[in-house]
Design a protein around this motif. Structure first.
Motif, PDB file in Angstrom:
ATOM      1  N   ALA A 105      78.117  25.604  33.589  1.00 44.64           N
ATOM      2  CA  ALA A 105      77.516  26.794  32.779  1.00 44.64           C
ATOM      3  C   ALA A 105      78.378  26.891  31.555  1.00 44.64           C
ATOM      4  O   ALA A 105      77.918  27.373  30.453  1.00 44.64           O
ATOM      5  CB  ALA A 105      77.223  28.057  33.641  1.00 44.64           C
ATOM      6  N   LEU A 106      79.685  26.540  31.703  1.00 44.57           N
ATOM      7  CA  LEU A 106      80.818  26.744  30.596  1.00 44.57           C
ATOM      8  C   LEU A 106      80.237  25.948  29.299  1.00 44.57           C
ATOM      9  O   LEU A 106      80.392  26.665  28.057  1.00 44.57           O
ATOM     10  CB  LEU A 106      81.893  26.525  31.164  1.00 44.57           C
ATOM     11  N   LYS A 107      79.960  24.704  29.365  1.00 48.11           N
ATOM     12  CA  LYS A 107      79.549  24.004  28.301  1.00 48.11           C
ATOM     13  C   LYS A 107      78.403  24.416  27.538  1.00 48.11           C
ATOM     14  O   LYS A 107      78.421  24.655  26.569  1.00 48.11           O
ATOM     15  CB  LYS A 107      79.490  22.438  28.638  1.00 48.11           C
ATOM     16  N   GLU A 108      77.426  24.947  28.334  1.00 48.24           N
ATOM     17  CA  GLU A 108      76.055  25.457  27.847  1.00 48.24           C
ATOM     18  C   GLU A 108      76.367  26.755  27.221  1.00 48.24           C
ATOM     19  O   GLU A 108      75.990  26.978  26.099  1.00 48.24           O
ATOM     20  CB  GLU A 108      75.192  25.418  28.927  1.00 48.24           C
ATOM     21  N   GLY A 109      77.458  27.678  27.943  1.00 49.06           N
ATOM     22  CA  GLY A 109      77.674  28.864  27.174  1.00 49.06           C
ATOM     23  C   GLY A 109      78.220  28.991  25.903  1.00 49.06           C
ATOM     24  O   GLY A 109      78.072  29.461  24.831  1.00 49.06           O
ATOM     25  N   LEU A 110      79.284  27.940  25.898  1.00 55.84           N
ATOM     26  CA  LEU A 110      80.113  27.822  24.651  1.00 55.84           C
ATOM     27  C   LEU A 110      79.069  27.323  23.570  1.00 55.84           C
ATOM     28  O   LEU A 110      79.337  27.550  22.477  1.00 55.84           O
ATOM     29  CB  LEU A 110      81.221  26.535  24.892  1.00 55.84           C
ATOM     30  N   ALA A 111      77.889  26.613  23.942  1.00 58.07           N
ATOM     31  CA  ALA A 111      77.094  26.170  22.592  1.00 58.07           C
ATOM     32  C   ALA A 111      76.201  27.160  22.423  1.00 58.07           C
ATOM     33  O   ALA A 111      75.764  27.096  21.282  1.00 58.07           O
ATOM     34  CB  ALA A 111      76.302  24.952  23.599  1.00 58.07           C
ATOM     35  N   MET A 112      76.064  28.256  23.001  1.00 63.15           N
ATOM     36  CA  MET A 112      75.334  29.411  22.817  1.00 63.15           C
ATOM     37  C   MET A 112      76.232  30.410  22.067  1.00 63.15           C
ATOM     38  O   MET A 112      75.652  31.271  21.505  1.00 63.15           O
ATOM     39  CB  MET A 112      74.818  30.049  24.182  1.00 63.15           C
ATOM     40  N   THR A 113      77.547  30.095  22.185  1.00 61.72           N
ATOM     41  CA  THR A 113      78.501  31.064  21.228  1.00 61.72           C
ATOM     42  C   THR A 113      78.553  30.651  19.847  1.00 61.72           C
ATOM     43  O   THR A 113      78.713  29.612  19.520  1.00 61.72           O
ATOM     44  CB  THR A 113      79.630  31.053  21.923  1.00 61.72           C
ATOM     45  N   ARG A 114      78.445  31.695  18.875  1.00 55.53           N
ATOM     46  CA  ARG A 114      78.531  31.207  17.692  1.00 55.53           C
ATOM     47  C   ARG A 114      79.922  30.890  17.177  1.00 55.53           C
ATOM     48  O   ARG A 114      80.853  31.337  17.824  1.00 55.53           O
ATOM     49  CB  ARG A 114      77.967  32.515  16.609  1.00 55.53           C
ATOM     50  N   ASP A 115      79.987  30.296  16.068  1.00 56.16           N
ATOM     51  CA  ASP A 115      81.438  29.919  15.434  1.00 56.16           C
ATOM     52  C   ASP A 115      81.984  31.318  15.084  1.00 56.16           C
ATOM     53  O   ASP A 115      81.345  32.424  14.714  1.00 56.16           O
ATOM     54  CB  ASP A 115      81.539  29.115  14.212  1.00 56.16           C
TER      55      ASP A 115
END
Length: 366
Positions: A262-272
């Motif tokens: 879930a971490l990789k997916e969650g980081l992709a969901m986080t804005r710059d």
């Protein structure tokens, strides 16, 4: 004699055993247990996934009880003298030294090496130090909070450990007015993180999880959008979050899944320039591969781990519950109550996600 449900060893059935009545020390308290939580941590204990647990143990780290007796004058967190009949709850963490480097310099008491936890790091041989029992012994120094008269005990245990844990995570994320928030995971921590984000003033709260029972419940808590991981593949989940957040991703993403992927997916969901809070990785479920350039550095993202709770999280979370429970009803988190002799069924139901919240009621017949 006092009956208690004992976890003898990992992967072994929980057994009901009898123990002698606790002996009061000056400053100690004996509680008659009203409710004790069954949570994901207890499932980890059942499978032996936590290190240095002194089996056999009496599980149950978040509890609500009625004061039966005190060893002299004992006061709660507000300085009020406790008396028999008072309904109370207490911080499961005990023995924090408040004098080591982590306590005094880092101001991170959750990393104090002397802290112990009711229902987790105390052996059954040390006494009634877990909530799956008819009575609980509170050692001198345990931090106690009296439950306000207008708050039902069921609401407090409905909040359980998920509420203060989520409080810590939401605080770590700096969730505030007009924020966009994604919560990964729809267990009690994730549900409470989403709810607290709503209460903190977030303008868009998105919950990513399963099963449908929990997602429907999330909507009743005021969550704006839910994404069912059983129906929507990972790539589409990220795209959907971005579409709901102006194409950028969320200001704050809170991981409450316990699944490393879930971490990789969650980081992709986080804005710059956003914030990613990790609270769900309570035990070792393996590693995950990240690209430090694309996933972290180029995004200029903050990643914040969140370990445990201290008394401030516990106390303030209960204040929030007392303020808002008439409208929200944390007791609605409880799907089923179990007798002491049904502890194995409760663990299985929690693991299979057949319930939102399972609680042990030692007064229930079996």
């Amino acid at each position: 004699m006092v009956k208690a449900a004992v976890m003898e060893a990992p992967e072994q059935p929980v057994q009901v055993r009898e123990f002698p009545e606790p002996v009061l020390e000056p400053g100690g308290v004996v509680l008659k247990t009203l409710f004790s939580e069954v949570c994901g941590t207890d499932v980890h204990l059942w499978h032996g996934r936590l290190a240095e647990v002194p089996y056999p143990i009496i599980p149950g780290h978040i509890n609500v009880g009625e004061v039966e007796a005190t060893g002299g004058e004992v006061r709660d967190g507000d300085g009020e003298v406790l008396k028999p009949g008072d309904v109370v709850t207490f911080l499961d963490v005990h023995g924090t030294c408040h004098s080591c480097w982590y306590c005094e310099v880092a101001k991170a008491s959750t990393r104090c090496p002397k802290r112990r936890v009711y229902g987790i790091t105390y052996s059954a041989s040390e006494g009634l130090l877990g909530g799956w029992s008819e009575k609980i012994y509170l050692k001198p120094g345990v931090r106690i909070v009296k439950v306000p008269a207008h708050v039902p005990p069921e609401a407090v245990i409905g909040g359980g450990c998920g509420l203060p844990t989520a409080f810590h995570a939401v605080e770590r994320g700096g969730v505030g007015l007009a924020a966009s928030v994604v919560v990964q995971g729809s267990g009690p921590v994730g549900l409470n993180a989403a709810l607290l984000s709503v209460l903190a003033g977030a303008c868009r709260v998105i919950l990513v999880g399963a099963p449908r029972l929990r997602l429907d419940f999330a909507r009743s808590l005021g969550v704006d959008e839910v994404i069912d991981i059983e129906e929507v593949p990972a790539a589409e989940r990220v795209a959907r979050v971005k579409a709901l957040t102006g194409g950028r991703g969320a200001d704050v993403v809170i991981e409450a899944t316990g699944v490393p992927a879930a971490l990789k997916e969650g980081l992709a969901m986080t804005r710059d320039c956003g914030t990613y809070v990790v609270v769900g990785q309570y035990t070792d479920h393996g590693e995950v591969t990240l690209n430090p350039h694309w996933d972290i550095n180029k995004k200029h993202v903050d990643i914040r781990g969140t370990w445990g709770i201290d008394f401030s999280h516990f106390y303030r979370a209960l204040k929030v519950l007392a303020k808002h429970n008439d409208r929200i009803g944390w007791q609605r988190f409880i799907t089923r109550r179990y007798a002491l002799g049904e502890a194995n069924l409760a663990l299985a139901d929690v693991e299979a996600q057949r319930v939102i919240k399972a609680v042990i009621d030692p007064r229930a017949p079996f």
